[in-house]
Design a protein around this motif. Structure first.
Motif, PDB file in Angstrom:
ATOM      1  N   SER A   1       0.765  -1.129  -0.014  1.00 26.89           N
ATOM      2  CA  SER A   1       0.142   0.092   0.096  1.00 26.89           C
ATOM      3  C   SER A   1       1.009   1.307   0.074  1.00 26.89           C
ATOM      4  O   SER A   1       0.659   2.233  -0.819  1.00 26.89           O
ATOM      5  N   LEU A   2       2.207   1.418   0.845  1.00 27.28           N
ATOM      6  CA  LEU A   2       2.881   2.632   0.961  1.00 27.28           C
ATOM      7  C   LEU A   2       3.358   2.429  -0.459  1.00 27.28           C
ATOM      8  O   LEU A   2       3.458   3.690  -1.200  1.00 27.28           O
ATOM      9  N   MET A   3       3.966   1.452  -1.162  1.00 28.15           N
ATOM     10  CA  MET A   3       4.838   1.444  -2.395  1.00 28.15           C
ATOM     11  C   MET A   3       3.581   2.288  -3.458  1.00 28.15           C
ATOM     12  O   MET A   3       3.949   3.058  -4.223  1.00 28.15           O
ATOM     13  N   GLY A   4       2.330   1.754  -3.561  1.00 27.51           N
ATOM     14  CA  GLY A   4       1.322   2.310  -4.267  1.00 27.51           C
ATOM     15  C   GLY A   4       1.141   3.773  -4.026  1.00 27.51           C
ATOM     16  O   GLY A   4       0.830   4.591  -5.125  1.00 27.51           O
ATOM     17  N   ALA A   5       0.917   4.281  -2.756  1.00 28.50           N
ATOM     18  CA  ALA A   5       0.808   5.528  -2.470  1.00 28.50           C
ATOM     19  C   ALA A   5       1.932   6.506  -3.041  1.00 28.50           C
ATOM     20  O   ALA A   5       1.715   7.488  -3.618  1.00 28.50           O
ATOM     21  N   LEU A   6       3.165   5.931  -3.067  1.00 26.45           N
ATOM     22  CA  LEU A   6       4.231   6.708  -3.264  1.00 26.45           C
ATOM     23  C   LEU A   6       4.532   6.670  -4.916  1.00 26.45           C
ATOM     24  O   LEU A   6       4.750   7.888  -5.436  1.00 26.45           O
ATOM     25  N   TYR A   7       4.290   5.419  -5.372  1.00 24.75           N
ATOM     26  CA  TYR A   7       4.177   5.456  -6.862  1.00 24.75           C
ATOM     27  C   TYR A   7       3.421   6.368  -7.709  1.00 24.75           C
ATOM     28  O   TYR A   7       3.718   6.940  -8.578  1.00 24.75           O
TER      29      TYR A   7
ATOM     30  N   ALA B   1      12.706   6.790  -4.504  1.00 26.40           N
ATOM     31  CA  ALA B   1      13.756   6.867  -5.304  1.00 26.40           C
ATOM     32  C   ALA B   1      14.059   5.494  -5.964  1.00 26.40           C
ATOM     33  O   ALA B   1      14.250   5.676  -7.147  1.00 26.40           O
ATOM     34  N   ALA B   2      13.754   4.522  -5.487  1.00 30.52           N
ATOM     35  CA  ALA B   2      14.026   3.269  -6.127  1.00 30.52           C
ATOM     36  C   ALA B   2      12.768   2.978  -7.049  1.00 30.52           C
ATOM     37  O   ALA B   2      12.894   2.403  -8.203  1.00 30.52           O
ATOM     38  N   LEU B   3      11.534   3.617  -6.873  1.00 29.33           N
ATOM     39  CA  LEU B   3      10.624   3.654  -7.840  1.00 29.33           C
ATOM     40  C   LEU B   3      10.742   4.732  -8.988  1.00 29.33           C
ATOM     41  O   LEU B   3       9.980   4.482  -9.979  1.00 29.33           O
TER      42      LEU B   3
ATOM     43  N   TRP C   1      10.182  -5.142  -9.192  1.00 31.41           N
ATOM     44  CA  TRP C   1       9.084  -5.945  -9.307  1.00 31.41           C
ATOM     45  C   TRP C   1       7.646  -5.213  -9.357  1.00 31.41           C
ATOM     46  O   TRP C   1       6.798  -5.684 -10.241  1.00 31.41           O
ATOM     47  N   TYR C   2       7.405  -4.149  -8.747  1.00 33.30           N
ATOM     48  CA  TYR C   2       6.097  -3.490  -8.413  1.00 33.30           C
ATOM     49  C   TYR C   2       5.830  -2.573  -9.831  1.00 33.30           C
ATOM     50  O   TYR C   2       5.022  -3.055 -10.164  1.00 33.30           O
ATOM     51  N   ARG C   3       6.982  -2.351 -10.343  1.00 34.71           N
ATOM     52  CA  ARG C   3       6.943  -1.596 -11.644  1.00 34.71           C
ATOM     53  C   ARG C   3       6.516  -2.516 -12.649  1.00 34.71           C
ATOM     54  O   ARG C   3       5.452  -2.328 -13.613  1.00 34.71           O
TER      55      ARG C   3
END
Length: 243
Positions: A107-113, A172-174, A237-239
Motif C-alpha cells: 500500500s505504501l509503494m502504491g501511494a508513493l508511486y 528513489a527506487a521507484l 518488481w512493483y513497476r
C-alpha cells in the motif's frame, strides 16, 4: 491486521502451535537433526524506545493473539528439543519485504508511486526491516551452522529507517519524487485517536528496532543485500507487475 475469527487466539494456536508441534514431532521421529522455526518479532512486543532495540535476552511481551501463539510455539519446541534431542533454531524477523510483498508495504509503494501526499516528513522514528533475500540467507546459514543449534536469533537488514527515510528511499527506487507533508507527529497521533486507528498509526510513527549482534558474533553473519539493493529489487518488481 483485521482478524475476523471469533476466537483469534484459538485460530492462531491451531496453526502456529499445534500444527508446528505436530510437524516437529514427526521430524524428530523421522530422524531429522534440526528444525528451524520462523517465529516473529511480535513475540518481543510491538515497539521499542528509540535507540533501545530488542535483543534475544529481552523478556517476551506479545500484545496480540498472533504474537502470543508464536511464543507458545517457541516454548513447546524448546520442550520437545529437550525431550527428543531435536535441534531447534528460532528466528524472529520483523517486517519481511521483497517481490510479491503485500499488505501495508504494498500500500505504501502504491501511494508513493502514484505521488499521493503523505504526512510523514517529520516522523523521526526507527524501524527494523528484513529483505526476503537476507532472511533466506540467514535461514540457509542456520541449517548447518553448529553454533546455531537450540538458539534464538533476531534478524534484520542491519540498517534501521524512519518512516520518512523509508518513503524517500523507496520513492528513489521507484523513480518518483515523494510528496511528504510536514505534519506534526502530535497531530497525527491525535487524528489516530479520534479515528480509532492508534494501532495502525503506531506502526508508522513508533519505533521497533532489533539488535542482530548475536547473529554477527555467534554465526559471523552479515546481511548480504543492502537496504537500497533490496528496495531497488522490490520496486522493480512493483513497476513490472503493473500494479
Amino acid at each position: 491486521m483485521h482478524e475476523m475469527a471469533n476466537d483469534p487466539l484459538s485460530a492462531f494456536r491451531a496453526i502456529n502451535v499445534d500444527a508446528t508441534l505436530n510437524l516437529a514431532r514427526q521430524a524428530a521421529a523421522a530422524g531429522v537433526k534440526r528444525f528451524i522455526f520462523l517465529s516473529s518479532i511480535k513475540v518481543n512486543g510491538e515497539f521499542t524506545p528509540m535507540g533501545r532495540p530488542f535483543t534475544e535476552d529481552a523478556v517476551p511481551a506479545p500484545v496480540d493473539p498472533y504474537g502470543q501463539s508464536k511464543l507458545e510455539a517457541e516454548r513447546a519446541l524448546h520442550q520437545l528439543a529437550g525431550e527428543s534431542g531435536l535441534e531447534v533454531v528460532i528466528i524472529r524477523p520483523p517486517l519481511v519485504y521483497g517481490s510479491g510483498v503485500g499488505a501495508n508495504f504494498a500500500s505504501l509503494m502504491g501511494a508513493l508511486y502514484r505521488r499521493r501526499p503523505l504526512p510523514f516528513a517529520l516522523v523521526d522514528n526507527r524501524r527494523s526491516l528484513v529483505a526476503r533475500d537476507n532472511l533466506v540467507d540467514f535461514i540457509r546459514l542456520c541449517l548447518n551452522h553448529p553454533k546455531a543449534a537450540n538458539q534464538v536469533f533476531l534478524v534484520s537488514d542491519g540498517e534501521d529507517l524512519s518512516t520518512a527515510a523509508l518513503c524517500r528511499r523507496l520513492s528513489a527506487a521507484l523513480g518518483v519524487q515523494p510528496r511528504l507533508l510536514p505534519v506534526p507527529v502530535v497531530a497525527l497521533r491525535a487524528l489516530a485517536l479520534l479515528t480509532g486507528k492508534q494501532a495502525q498509526m503506531q506502526r508508522l510513527l513508533g519505533s521497533l528496532q532489533v539488535d542482530i549482534g548475536k547473529a554477527r558474533r555467534l554465526l559471523d553473519w552479515r546481511p548480504p543485500i543492502s537496504v537500497d539493493q533490496a528496495l531497488d529489487s522490490v520496486a522493480r518488481w512493483y513497476r513490472e507487475s503493473g500494479r
